[in-house]
Design a protein around this motif. Sequence first.
Motif, PDB file in Angstrom:
ATOM      1  N   LEU A 283     -21.035 -19.217  40.841  1.00  0.00           N
ATOM      2  CA  LEU A 283     -22.153 -19.959  41.435  1.00  0.00           C
ATOM      3  C   LEU A 283     -23.436 -19.762  40.641  1.00  0.00           C
TER       4      LEU A 283
ATOM      5  N   LEU B  95     -25.434 -22.768  39.133  1.00  0.00           N
ATOM      6  CA  LEU B  95     -26.801 -23.026  39.592  1.00  0.00           C
ATOM      7  C   LEU B  95     -27.790 -23.035  38.435  1.00  0.00           C
ATOM      8  N   GLU B  96     -27.610 -22.124  37.481  1.00  0.00           N
ATOM      9  CA  GLU B  96     -28.502 -22.114  36.326  1.00  0.00           C
ATOM     10  C   GLU B  96     -28.354 -23.400  35.514  1.00  0.00           C
TER      11      GLU B  96
ATOM     12  N   ARG C 281     -27.225 -26.285  36.636  1.00  0.00           N
ATOM     13  CA  ARG C 281     -27.740 -27.379  37.457  1.00  0.00           C
ATOM     14  C   ARG C 281     -29.259 -27.457  37.345  1.00  0.00           C
ATOM     15  N   ALA C 282     -29.917 -26.305  37.389  1.00  0.00           N
ATOM     16  CA  ALA C 282     -31.381 -26.284  37.282  1.00  0.00           C
ATOM     17  C   ALA C 282     -31.837 -26.839  35.937  1.00  0.00           C
TER      18      ALA C 282
ATOM     19  N   MET D 241     -28.667 -27.264  49.786  1.00  0.00           N
ATOM     20  CA  MET D 241     -29.114 -28.059  48.648  1.00  0.00           C
ATOM     21  C   MET D 241     -30.625 -28.182  48.596  1.00  0.00           C
TER      22      MET D 241
ATOM     23  N   VAL E 146     -31.574 -25.111  46.831  1.00  0.00           N
ATOM     24  CA  VAL E 146     -31.180 -25.205  45.418  1.00  0.00           C
ATOM     25  C   VAL E 146     -32.153 -26.106  44.656  1.00  0.00           C
TER      26      VAL E 146
ATOM     27  N   GLY F 209     -34.703 -24.916  41.752  1.00  0.00           N
ATOM     28  CA  GLY F 209     -34.577 -25.531  40.431  1.00  0.00           C
ATOM     29  C   GLY F 209     -35.886 -26.124  39.961  1.00  0.00           C
TER      30      GLY F 209
END
Length: 130
Positions: free
Chosen positions: A63, A67-68, A70-71, A117, A120, A124
Motif C-alpha cells: 500500500l 500510495l506514493e 498514486r501521489a 479516498m 488519500v 497526495g
Amino acid sequence: MHDRVIDATGGTPDAPGPSCPACGSGAPAEPAAPLLRVSLPSVEDLGTLAEARAAIDGLDAALAVLLEHRAAVAALVQRLKPVGGFAGRDPGREREIVDAMAEHAPSLGRDRLAAIMNAVIEAGLDAAGR
C-alpha cells in the motif's frame, strides 16, 4: 479476502491488464514491467497471530508503494489540468474513482471507501504542494 496476486500492470495472472485509454479502442495496453507483485493471502490460511501480522505488514508495504506512486501521478494530473496547478478537486471524478473501487471491495462499501479516498487525495495534494 481474495486469494490472488496483483501486479503493477493492474492485471492478475489470469486476467488482462488495463485497456488503453489513449487508443480509445478498449484494446489492452502494452503492460509495463511489473514494479510490484503482491500475493493476497487467504484469511483461512492464516492460523496464527504472527502469520496474520506478517500478512498485514506485507500488504501495508505494498500500500505504501502504491500510495506514493498514486501521489506522484496525481501531482502530474494537477500540473496537466487546463486550469493549472491545484485549482480544485473534481467531485465527479472522485465519485467515479470511489464507485469503481467499490466494485472491487464490496465489503468495505462506498462510504468507507469515500472516506479513505478523501484522505488519500488530500494527502497526495499536500505532498505535491511541498
